[in-house]
Design a protein around this motif. Sequence first.
Motif, mmCIF file in Angstrom:
data_model
loop_
_atom_site.group_PDB
_atom_site.id
_atom_site.type_symbol
_atom_site.label_atom_id
_atom_site.label_comp_id
_atom_site.label_asym_id
_atom_site.label_seq_id
_atom_site.Cartn_x
_atom_site.Cartn_y
_atom_site.Cartn_z
ATOM 1 N N PRO A 71 0.794 -1.239 0.000
ATOM 2 C CA PRO A 71 0.000 0.000 0.000
ATOM 3 C C PRO A 71 0.826 1.289 0.000
ATOM 4 O O PRO A 71 0.531 2.206 -0.762
ATOM 5 C CB PRO A 71 -0.840 -0.110 1.277
ATOM 6 C CG PRO A 71 -0.953 -1.575 1.524
ATOM 7 C CD PRO A 71 0.347 -2.171 1.044
ATOM 8 N N ARG A 72 1.874 1.371 0.810
ATOM 9 C CA ARG A 72 2.683 2.594 0.849
ATOM 10 C C ARG A 72 3.410 2.805 -0.478
ATOM 11 O O ARG A 72 3.502 3.910 -0.983
ATOM 12 C CB ARG A 72 3.688 2.524 2.001
ATOM 13 C CG ARG A 72 4.444 3.819 2.237
ATOM 14 C CD ARG A 72 5.398 3.701 3.406
ATOM 15 N NE ARG A 72 6.516 2.821 3.126
ATOM 16 C CZ ARG A 72 7.632 3.208 2.523
ATOM 17 N NH1 ARG A 72 7.782 4.448 2.142
ATOM 18 N NH2 ARG A 72 8.603 2.361 2.294
ATOM 19 N N ASP A 75 0.993 3.902 -3.264
ATOM 20 C CA ASP A 75 0.695 5.330 -3.237
ATOM 21 C C ASP A 75 1.778 6.118 -3.977
ATOM 22 O O ASP A 75 1.479 7.043 -4.726
ATOM 23 C CB ASP A 75 0.570 5.812 -1.792
ATOM 24 C CG ASP A 75 0.087 7.242 -1.710
ATOM 25 O OD1 ASP A 75 -0.997 7.534 -2.264
ATOM 26 O OD2 ASP A 75 0.797 8.077 -1.105
ATOM 27 N N CYS A 78 1.359 5.389 -7.721
ATOM 28 C CA CYS A 78 0.168 6.065 -8.237
ATOM 29 C C CYS A 78 0.435 7.544 -8.493
ATOM 30 O O CYS A 78 -0.130 8.127 -9.416
ATOM 31 C CB CYS A 78 -1.000 5.906 -7.269
ATOM 32 S SG CYS A 78 -1.663 4.231 -7.275
ATOM 33 N N GLY A 79 1.287 8.124 -7.699
ATOM 34 C CA GLY A 79 1.637 9.527 -7.896
ATOM 35 C C GLY A 79 2.227 9.802 -9.265
ATOM 36 O O GLY A 79 2.096 10.903 -9.796
ATOM 37 N N GLU A 82 -0.572 10.825 -11.771
ATOM 38 C CA GLU A 82 -1.405 12.003 -11.515
ATOM 39 C C GLU A 82 -1.087 13.067 -12.562
ATOM 40 O O GLU A 82 0.053 13.182 -13.029
ATOM 41 C CB GLU A 82 -1.135 12.559 -10.109
ATOM 42 C CG GLU A 82 -1.519 11.618 -8.983
ATOM 43 C CD GLU A 82 -3.018 11.480 -8.801
ATOM 44 O OE1 GLU A 82 -3.734 12.482 -8.930
ATOM 45 O OE2 GLU A 82 -3.462 10.347 -8.538
ATOM 46 N N ARG A 159 -8.157 9.732 -4.717
ATOM 47 C CA ARG A 159 -6.858 9.209 -5.137
ATOM 48 C C ARG A 159 -6.773 7.720 -4.800
ATOM 49 O O ARG A 159 -6.243 6.936 -5.582
ATOM 50 C CB ARG A 159 -5.722 9.977 -4.474
ATOM 51 C CG ARG A 159 -4.373 9.444 -4.895
ATOM 52 C CD ARG A 159 -3.234 10.167 -4.273
ATOM 53 N NE ARG A 159 -2.004 9.483 -4.607
ATOM 54 C CZ ARG A 159 -0.873 10.059 -4.809
ATOM 55 N NH1 ARG A 159 -0.774 11.359 -4.701
ATOM 56 N NH2 ARG A 159 0.198 9.364 -5.099
ATOM 57 N N GLN A 160 -7.273 7.331 -3.637
ATOM 58 C CA GLN A 160 -7.232 5.918 -3.233
ATOM 59 C C GLN A 160 -8.004 5.049 -4.233
ATOM 60 O O GLN A 160 -7.538 3.981 -4.617
ATOM 61 C CB GLN A 160 -7.796 5.733 -1.823
ATOM 62 C CG GLN A 160 -7.770 4.299 -1.341
ATOM 63 C CD GLN A 160 -6.369 3.704 -1.333
ATOM 64 O OE1 GLN A 160 -5.429 4.348 -0.898
ATOM 65 N NE2 GLN A 160 -6.224 2.485 -1.828
ATOM 66 N N CYS A 163 -5.997 4.823 -7.379
ATOM 67 C CA CYS A 163 -4.830 3.970 -7.146
ATOM 68 C C CYS A 163 -5.229 2.490 -7.155
ATOM 69 O O CYS A 163 -4.541 1.657 -7.747
ATOM 70 C CB CYS A 163 -4.176 4.361 -5.825
ATOM 71 S SG CYS A 163 -2.542 3.642 -5.597
ATOM 72 N N THR A 164 -6.338 2.174 -6.523
ATOM 73 C CA THR A 164 -6.830 0.793 -6.521
ATOM 74 C C THR A 164 -7.129 0.347 -7.948
ATOM 75 O O THR A 164 -6.765 -0.764 -8.358
ATOM 76 C CB THR A 164 -8.091 0.675 -5.642
ATOM 77 O OG1 THR A 164 -7.738 1.026 -4.294
ATOM 78 C CG2 THR A 164 -8.670 -0.727 -5.681
#
Length: 190
Positions: A71-72, A75, A78-79, A82, A159-160, A163-164
């Motif tokens: 998860p970390r 994130d 995923c950035g 953006e 965002r979550q 990201c998922t």
Amino acid sequence: MRLQFFAAVLLASTLAVVIAATFALPARAQQPMPAYDPAAVAECVRQLLSRTPDREIDGLFHALQGAMREPREADAICGLFEDGTDRGFEGLNRVAMQLGESSRQRFVDAIAYAVVAGLEGQPQTLDRAAAEQALKSNGARAAMLHDGFSAGLAEGATRQARCTTLGQMLDVLAQRPQAERVLVTRLLLE
């Protein structure tokens, strides 16, 4: 201390690669860079990726997909997707510093292999229509396989959720042929 050393080595090596890439690209692609310009560096990275062979682009895909499992780390990855994100060497370095040791090593290795291959490679054409079709068809596969996939595509999605959805898409793409993964990866990295 080790991270600071790693960051210094990575920064120094990426600067050397940017300088080498600037001189290795055809003269028409070179533009004078009187001062540090993140947009110019990002364009250099895009040109380098356009010259990177499929095998190394697929290596980048697998490094990204592998990091999405934590998860970390997800994130941080995923950035990269953006709007307005720095996808140049500095931005990639920031992402690498947010990854765990094994993911960071895979990510940095994949970038290094892509850079070296891109410096030596010939321009690869991106069939944008085929890439967009592959993205759509894999999106449909992901929507059928994963509940909530579409939530990350909705206007105003968190965002979550985005990201998922990205992680689910990468998992679906991982099961597809290399040529298809590479098409979509090139499209997503533009």
